[in-house]
Design a protein around this motif. Structure first.
Motif: not given
Ligand SMILES: C[S@@+](CC[C@H](N)C(=O)[O-])C[C@H]1O[C@@H](n2cnc3c(N)ncnc32)[C@H](O)[C@@H]1O
Length: 203
Positions: A41-44, A64-65, A103-104, A132-134
């Protein structure tokens, strides 16, 4: 119904936490799947319906956040006390306070199991809104041959065939990428499913 689920968990929060509120009580295959998914996962990452917060803390421990949200005050109180460095919020996944595209990833591990099939789309729409997108979604659920209610130990839950739950995710804007199922003799533990998906881009 939502308040019925909240009140039922509130009455049994201590018992639930004692029995199921630790990573040692989780199935090793699930730990492997969720942990490896979260690492991508990219992001929170939002642990939606985090219960006692053990998954959230486990993922935070992997760097991980990860943040948790649950509607039951006793779960959030426990999680904040047990894992003080992790952020936990009291609230409903059907009306998240987070801004759009926060969020990611969203983890919904056995947390949409109590939604009536006619209302599960509300939670999925919220997940789509805050991703988030994706962005990525992982849903864990009780696997069945039909969409049907059953007497879960805490409050009525629903079994879902994987293809019908995948259809709900698709309707909410997700593209399903993987489906995992686990069945065992005598149906104990109960048949299990997990669906991985990502948010489709608009247009
Ligand atoms: C079976 S427990 C799973 C808890 C945790 N995810 C785990 O795997 O141990 C279901 C959780 O979802 C939460 N939940 C159900 N509906 C919810 C909603 N609308 N908003 C927030 N939490 C909800 C319950 O309060 C409960 O903590």
């Amino acid at each position: 119904m939502a308040s019925g689920v909240r009140d039922s968990y509130a009455q049994r929060a201590a018992e639930y936490t004692e029995l199921l509120g630790s990573m040692t009580a989780m199935h090793p295959s699930d730990v492997q799947l969720v942990t490896s998914w979260a690492a991508s996962v990219d992001g929170p990452l939002l642990d939606a319906g985090c219960g006692p917060g053990h998954w959230t803390a486990h993922l935070a421990g992997q760097g991980i956040d990860a943040r948790g949200v649950d509607q039951v005050p006793a779960f959030i109180d426990h999680a904040r006390a047990a894992y003080p460095s992790v952020t936990f919020t009291l609230g409903s996944m059907d009306a998240l306070v987070d801004p759009d595209e926060t969020y990611g990833g969203v983890l919904a591990w056995y947390s949409v199991i109590h939604h009536h099939p006619s209302s599960i789309g509300r939670a999925l729409a919220e997940f789509a809104r805050v991703l988030r997108p994706g962005g990525q979604l992982l849903v864990g659920f009780f696997l069945g041959t039909d969409v049907e209610p059953f007497d879960h130990a805490v409050v009525t839950a629903y079994r879902w065939p994987a293809d019908l739950l995948a259809h709900e995710l698709t309707a909410a804007g997700f593209a399903v990428t993987e489906t995992h199922t686990r069945t065992v003799a005598y149906e104990r533990p109960r048949p299990h499913g997990a669906i991985l998906a990502h948010l489709r881009s608009a247009g």
